[in-house]
Design an enzyme around this catalytic site. Structure first.
Site, PDB file in Angstrom:
ATOM      1  N   ASN A   6       0.931  -1.288   0.037  1.00 40.34           N
ATOM      2  CA  ASN A   6       0.041  -0.127   0.074  1.00 40.34           C
ATOM      3  C   ASN A   6       0.818   1.331   0.104  1.00 40.34           C
ATOM      4  O   ASN A   6       1.769   1.532   0.711  1.00 40.34           O
ATOM      5  CB  ASN A   6      -0.944   0.069   1.412  1.00 40.34           C
ATOM      6  CG  ASN A   6      -1.742   1.200   1.493  1.00 40.34           C
ATOM      7  OD1 ASN A   6      -2.072   2.139   0.553  1.00 40.34           O
ATOM      8  ND2 ASN A   6      -2.531   1.420   2.591  1.00 40.34           N
ATOM      9  N   HIS A  85      -9.789   0.374   5.228  1.00 42.91           N
ATOM     10  CA  HIS A  85      -8.465   0.446   5.757  1.00 42.91           C
ATOM     11  C   HIS A  85      -8.763   1.503   7.014  1.00 42.91           C
ATOM     12  O   HIS A  85      -9.380   2.128   7.046  1.00 42.91           O
ATOM     13  CB  HIS A  85      -7.472   1.107   4.837  1.00 42.91           C
ATOM     14  CG  HIS A  85      -6.044   1.196   5.462  1.00 42.91           C
ATOM     15  ND1 HIS A  85      -5.680   1.933   6.240  1.00 42.91           N
ATOM     16  CD2 HIS A  85      -5.051   0.342   5.089  1.00 42.91           C
ATOM     17  CE1 HIS A  85      -4.203   1.847   6.588  1.00 42.91           C
ATOM     18  NE2 HIS A  85      -3.908   0.790   5.839  1.00 42.91           N
ATOM     19  N   GLU A 133      -5.559  -5.488  11.177  1.00 42.93           N
ATOM     20  CA  GLU A 133      -4.470  -4.656  11.364  1.00 42.93           C
ATOM     21  C   GLU A 133      -4.869  -3.626  12.638  1.00 42.93           C
ATOM     22  O   GLU A 133      -5.546  -2.955  12.604  1.00 42.93           O
ATOM     23  CB  GLU A 133      -4.270  -3.591  10.045  1.00 42.93           C
ATOM     24  CG  GLU A 133      -3.888  -4.274   8.780  1.00 42.93           C
ATOM     25  CD  GLU A 133      -3.520  -3.202   7.900  1.00 42.93           C
ATOM     26  OE1 GLU A 133      -2.203  -3.106   7.439  1.00 42.93           O
ATOM     27  OE2 GLU A 133      -4.484  -2.438   7.308  1.00 42.93           O
TER      28      GLU A 133
END
Length: 214
Positions: A6, A85, A133
């Protein structure tokens, strides 16, 4: 192992990194994709590397100024997209609609989640993959596989309990080949990383060091 790089909004050369990722992917037989800024998707896709969007909006054609239309992402050459995200969080309903948008145009999908509980919730929406994450580890250089390995194993278990077809990836703090091996050993099928490559002086060397232990 799948490796998704990313590029966020870092001041890097997306084409240089895409060329490096393509070459390392070919040389080592590891599936590496690059997720650049939306405006750079076509340039990155033209290198031949697997190209992903950083986001698609939960919209169809219409009056949606400022949105990232899934059709535009595929037209630019991307074959997959991240959704939710930690730096672009969405409500569950919008994640679901974003997945519908991606499915509409045939994009592969990875939905990010902060913890195993969220992994279970988004796995129920049937993305192709979920990436766990913990936000506090993003950009630290300390991978979750070291900081709290149970998060990865619990995320794998949470996804399997809901839908065995949903792959689990590991993100946040990934920067070395040791991190990739640790993630694989904990049950992850891929990793997400950013600064370890996007901020590297030599992106190709960074990618080679990352995948060589595999």
């Amino acid at each position: 192992m799948f490796v998704l790089v990313n590029l966020k909004a870092y001041p890097c050369d997306p084409v240089e990194i895409a060329d490096a990722a393509r070459d390392v992917s070919d040389d080592y037989g590891v599936d590496i994709a690059v997720a650049p800024q939306t405006a750079h998707l076509s340039r990155v896709a033209d290198t031949g590397v697997e190209t992903w969007g950083q986001h698609v909006s939960p919209v169809e054609h219409g009056s949606h100024t400022g949105s990232t239309l899934a059709e535009a992402v595929t037209d630019a050459g991307a074959t997959g997209t991240m959704i939710n995200h930690s730096e672009c969080r969405q409500k569950l309903a919008d994640i679901d609609a974003g997945l519908d948008a991606a499915e509409r145009v045939g994009l592969d999908t990875t939905v990010c989640a902060n913890n195993p509980e969220q992994v279970g919730a988004v796995a129920a929406l049937s993305p192709d993959a979920v990436a766990v994450e913990p936000p506090e580890l993003i950009g630290t250089g300390t991978p979750v596989s070291k900081a709290d390995p149970d998060i990865v194993t619990d995320a794998v278990a949470a996804a399997e309990a809901v839908d065995e077809d949903v792959s689990v990836y590991c993100g946040a703090g990934i920067s070395t080949g040791e991190d990739l091996v640790a993630a694989r050993n904990l049950g992850a099928e891929g990793v997400l990383l950013a600064s370890g490559v996007a901020k590297a002086d030599d992106p190709k060397a960074a990618l080679e060091n990352l995948v060589e232990p595999l």
